[in-house]
Design an enzyme around this catalytic site. Structure first.
Site, PDB file in Angstrom:
ATOM      1  N   ASP A  40       0.828  -1.197   0.000  1.00 28.05           N
ATOM      2  CA  ASP A  40       0.000   0.000   0.000  1.00 28.05           C
ATOM      3  C   ASP A  40       0.870   1.256   0.000  1.00 28.05           C
ATOM      4  O   ASP A  40       1.769   1.391   0.842  1.00 28.05           O
ATOM      5  CB  ASP A  40      -0.876  -0.039   1.257  1.00 28.05           C
ATOM      6  N   ASP A  41       0.610   2.157  -0.923  1.00 28.91           N
ATOM      7  CA  ASP A  41       1.255   3.481  -0.948  1.00 28.91           C
ATOM      8  C   ASP A  41       2.772   3.414  -1.064  1.00 28.91           C
ATOM      9  O   ASP A  41       3.490   4.202  -0.431  1.00 28.91           O
ATOM     10  CB  ASP A  41       0.887   4.280   0.308  1.00 28.91           C
ATOM     11  N   CYS A  78      -6.084   3.568  -3.798  1.00 34.46           N
ATOM     12  CA  CYS A  78      -6.316   2.299  -3.102  1.00 34.46           C
ATOM     13  C   CYS A  78      -7.621   1.619  -3.488  1.00 34.46           C
ATOM     14  O   CYS A  78      -7.617   0.469  -3.947  1.00 34.46           O
ATOM     15  CB  CYS A  78      -6.265   2.528  -1.595  1.00 34.46           C
ATOM     16  N   ARG A  82      -8.117  -1.869  -5.820  1.00 37.65           N
ATOM     17  CA  ARG A  82      -8.609  -3.118  -5.234  1.00 37.65           C
ATOM     18  C   ARG A  82      -9.821  -3.643  -5.981  1.00 37.65           C
ATOM     19  O   ARG A  82      -9.971  -4.854  -6.189  1.00 37.65           O
ATOM     20  CB  ARG A  82      -8.905  -2.898  -3.743  1.00 37.65           C
ATOM     21  N   LYS A 135      -6.173  -5.685   4.155  1.00 41.94           N
ATOM     22  CA  LYS A 135      -7.045  -4.530   3.919  1.00 41.94           C
ATOM     23  C   LYS A 135      -8.084  -4.817   2.841  1.00 41.94           C
ATOM     24  O   LYS A 135      -7.737  -5.170   1.720  1.00 41.94           O
ATOM     25  CB  LYS A 135      -6.159  -3.343   3.522  1.00 41.94           C
ATOM     26  N   HIS A 137     -11.314  -2.484   2.161  1.00 36.69           N
ATOM     27  CA  HIS A 137     -11.526  -1.128   1.641  1.00 36.69           C
ATOM     28  C   HIS A 137     -12.343  -1.114   0.344  1.00 36.69           C
ATOM     29  O   HIS A 137     -12.018  -0.401  -0.605  1.00 36.69           O
ATOM     30  CB  HIS A 137     -10.184  -0.413   1.436  1.00 36.69           C
ATOM     31  N   HIS A 232       1.431   2.525   3.975  1.00 35.45           N
ATOM     32  CA  HIS A 232       0.476   3.624   4.096  1.00 35.45           C
ATOM     33  C   HIS A 232       0.679   4.328   5.440  1.00 35.45           C
ATOM     34  O   HIS A 232       1.002   3.699   6.435  1.00 35.45           O
ATOM     35  CB  HIS A 232      -0.934   3.031   4.009  1.00 35.45           C
ATOM     36  N   ASP A 333      -0.623  -0.888  -4.793  1.00 34.15           N
ATOM     37  CA  ASP A 333      -1.947  -0.371  -5.154  1.00 34.15           C
ATOM     38  C   ASP A 333      -1.921   0.982  -5.845  1.00 34.15           C
ATOM     39  O   ASP A 333      -2.881   1.351  -6.513  1.00 34.15           O
ATOM     40  CB  ASP A 333      -2.871  -0.330  -3.934  1.00 34.15           C
ATOM     41  N   ASN A 334      -0.855   1.736  -5.681  1.00 35.31           N
ATOM     42  CA  ASN A 334      -0.698   3.028  -6.379  1.00 35.31           C
ATOM     43  C   ASN A 334       0.737   3.468  -6.205  1.00 35.31           C
ATOM     44  O   ASN A 334       1.536   2.783  -5.554  1.00 35.31           O
ATOM     45  CB  ASN A 334      -1.666   4.094  -5.836  1.00 35.31           C
ATOM     46  N   LYS A 410       0.484   9.053  -6.127  1.00 34.84           N
ATOM     47  CA  LYS A 410      -0.862   8.545  -5.889  1.00 34.84           C
ATOM     48  C   LYS A 410      -1.885   9.643  -6.199  1.00 34.84           C
ATOM     49  O   LYS A 410      -1.658  10.802  -5.882  1.00 34.84           O
ATOM     50  CB  LYS A 410      -0.960   8.131  -4.412  1.00 34.84           C
TER      51      LYS A 410
END
Length: 670
Positions: A40-41, A78, A82, A135, A137, A232, A333-334, A410
């Site tokens: 993530d991130d 995010c 997903r 996660k 989300h 993240h 994710d990004n 992002k």
């Protein structure tokens, strides 16, 4: 329109006036397990095997024994990523064109829709067991009474441990869930480590699922989705992991960027003549260098801890004799995150804090106000990241480093926002002579579903329970594992917050929100520094037309619908059946202006808190609410005309009971 948690609203009827697959594919070669891992991130250059100085030996080993894609793409944020990853659709087609709000358009519902199928839902009928840690989300129904059909177990996963929301403390995550029950680190009967850290918990529960699988279903393949929140914000990590990086970033941004670019060139990840984008921030202008360096130290420790957990997952696969026939995919994710969460504004002090009990849930949304042991959570200048009582992001300067050598971050659809590593490891399915090789063919999240369907011998459904399922968009990546062409039939597309892009061959058309199209030859200029739109107007027009056609068919339009507001007119439906914790935004809430309404509500009244709102719709100028006050059911309406005075009617007082059912209706005054 807001339905309060803990209250079940069975109906709202507008009547007053106010302002499949087949297991036959199992025959023949043994079908692979699939372990899909996402971080993530993180930026494109953070991992050691993608040029980073961080210590990531386990991911580096997977890369050395597999294939690294150099031009793989995510969806810039995010939630959309997903949704796309799990369904094989573009994000808007799955209902998640933005975040977890209903903006009144099918592409922006803020929950994974039922015209999509998840990888778990597709592989399960083909004989796969399905597990997830981490996660989710992908739903706006996140409260204690949220719609469980929108949570992982409701979308095809047999076992789930993780968080329903997008971010929170690593030492005491909010919305922590096992199966469909919200839990805390203190009351989880199945997992009680000596010290709790969410990244480790995700890894350890994934290991447990693999181990349990060998005992429960050794003859069946499995799909395991491991969705880390690292790295993240907030920057949280164990002290011993942070200590390893102490002082490593004291020289600032530039030396780290330069070192990464040199390694990326040496590895062949970018051409020898690749340019680097201008630096976003100047280290000489940083006011608190110690704090800024510490942010990167903690960030690095977060990634190293995740990598160690991935090592434990791999070790368990090996111990179970499953590593050879398991496809492991790792991606992000990004791009890196330039958001300034917790960096500039101190959180207001809170008096009277006390430790949380084992069953007390952390606050949902925003930084937690306190740690589980009762300390206030600190944000703002001077707060050094790492411990549980802090909540700080690592900032734009380090995000610029993480995205070396690309533009933006992002949210944006330039390369820094949508580029992700993709590591593919599958000993029995990737030729040995491909080990350690780079794969330059562009790929996208939409390809993961197609790959899983291909390798599992599954059937992608055309409908589920009578609901049509949208055709999947991607192509199987299996040919690329062998160094063969993907033969993609058309371009790839993006949209997020008005930022948009289309990739066709080596050409990429990209634009920031409300700005003109830019054109880049990615083969020569992946850093997107030399706009060639003026040289190739015909190409710009053709690619823009292709994007327009995609946007029209993929529920992207109207552009800007993610903001809600006037783009999303209230729904003209006449009947609404709502569950507890439902949150309807403008485009999906009833159009009640000038129309009679009838409310029918069934709810429980807790003895310890007999007063509360049952349903509310509108705002301070116009709207209505049905609520219990001083033990009396009451209805209040404000029509928005003149002074905006509110009209109120109340029923008789009644004694709260542990369980109470009370239907009723009322008509507001004209």
């Amino acid at each position: 329109m807001r339905i309060s948690p803990g209250v079940l609203v069975a109906g709202l009827v507008l009547l007053g006036r106010i302002g499949s697959g087949s297991a036959a594919a199992a025959e023949g070669a043994k079908r692979p397990n699939v372990v899909l891992i996402m971080s993530d991130d993180m930026g494109f250059s953070d991992l050691g095997c993608y040029g980073g100085e961080l210590t990531t030996p386990n991911l580096d080993a997977l890369a050395a024994g597999g294939v690294r894609f150099t031009q793989f793409y995510n969806a810039a944020r995010c939630c959309p990523t997903r949704a796309s990853l799990l369904t094989g659709l573009y994000p808007h087609q799955a209902g998640v064109g933005h975040m977890m709000e209903d903006r009144g358009r099918d592409g922006y519902r803020g929950v994974l829709n039922r015209n999509s199928a998840t990888i778990a839902e597709v592989l399960k009928p083909a004989g796969y067991r399905t597990y997830m840690t981490g996660k989710w989300h992908l739903t706006r129904f996140t409260g204690p009474n949220g719609d469980r059909a929108t949570w992982p177990v409701g979308r095809g996963f047999e076992k789930f441990y993780g968080t329903i929301i997008g971010a929170g403390s690593y030492f005491d995550p909010g919305n922590l869930c096992r199966q469909e029950t919200l839990i805390t680190p203190a009351n989880d009967p199945e997992y009680q480590p000596e010290s709790y850290y969410y990244t480790d918990a995700i890894s350890d529960n994934a290991v447990k699922y693999i181990r349990d699988h060998e005992a429960e279903s050794p003859d069946r393949p499995f799909f395991l989705y491991v969705a880390y929140t690292a790295a993240h914000w907030p920057m949280h990590a164990p002290e011993d992991a942070i200590a390893k990086y102490k002082g490593k970033y004291d020289a600032g941004y530039a030396p780290v960027r330069e070192g990464r670019l040199a390694r990326m060139k040496a590895m062949g990840l970018v051409p020898e003549d690749a340019e680097i984008t201008p630096a976003s921030d100047d280290w000489n202008e940083v006011e608190d260098e110690a704090r800024e360096a510490s942010c990167k130290e903690v960030y690095a420790a977060m990634i190293e801890t995740m990598d160690a957990g991935i090592g434990r997952i791999v070790a368990q696969l090996k111990a179970a004799g499953e590593l050879e026939n398991t496809l492991i995919l790792f991606l992000q994710d990004n791009g890196a995150c330039a958001e300034d969460m917790g960096r500039n504004k101190p959180q207001p002090p809170v008096d009277g804090l006390k430790p949380l009990g084992p069953d007390d849930l952390q606050r949902r949304g925003g930084p937690p106000m306190q740690t589980r042991d009762g300390r206030p959570v600190r944000t703002g200048p001077g707060v050094m990241p790492g411990p549980a009582d802090t909540y700080v992001a690592y900032g734009r300067g380090w995000a610029n480093v993480s995205n070396t050598p690309f533009r933006e971050y992002k949210h944006w659809t330039h390369e820094g926002g949508i580029s992700t590593p993709l590591i593919v490891h599958w000993p029995s399915g990737v030729k040995p002579d491909r080990n350690g090789k780079l794969e330059p063919q562009p790929g996208h999240l939409i390809d993961v579903m197609a790959t899983c369907v291909d390798l599992a011998g599954a059937t992608y459904p055309t409908e589920v329970d009578g609901r049509p399922i949208k055709p999947r968009e991607g192509v199987s990546l299996r040919p690329a594992f062998q160094g063969e062409p993907l033969n993609r039939p058309g371009p790839l597309f993006w949209e997020h917050e008005g930022n948009r892009a289309v990739r066709d061959g080596d050409w990429k058309l990209v634009a920031r929100s409300n700005e003109p199209w830019e054109l880049y030859d990615i083969a020569e200029d992946r850093s997107e520094l030399h706009d060639r739109a003026a040289e190739h107007p015909d190409r710009v027009r053709a690619m823009a037309a292709a994007w327009d056609a995609y946007a029209a068919r993929a529920d992207v339009l109207p552009l800007g619908a993610w903001r809600g507001g006037e783009q999303a007119a209230p729904s003209r439906n006449r009947r609404f059946e709502l569950k507890a914790d439902a949150d309807l935004r403008r485009g999906s809430a009833p159009a009640v202006e000038g129309r009679p309404i009838s409310l029918i509500a069934k709810f429980t009244v807790p003895e310890e808190q007999p007063d509360g709102v049952i349903v509310a719709h509108g705002g301070t100028a116009a709207g209505f609410t049905l609520f219990i006050k001083d033990g009396r059911p009451s209805f209040l309406v404000r029509d928005g005309a003149g002074r905006g005075d509110a009209a109120r009617v109340s029923g008789p007082r009644s004694r709260p009971a542990p369980t109470r059912s009370s239907p009723g209706s009322t008509r507001p005054a004209s």
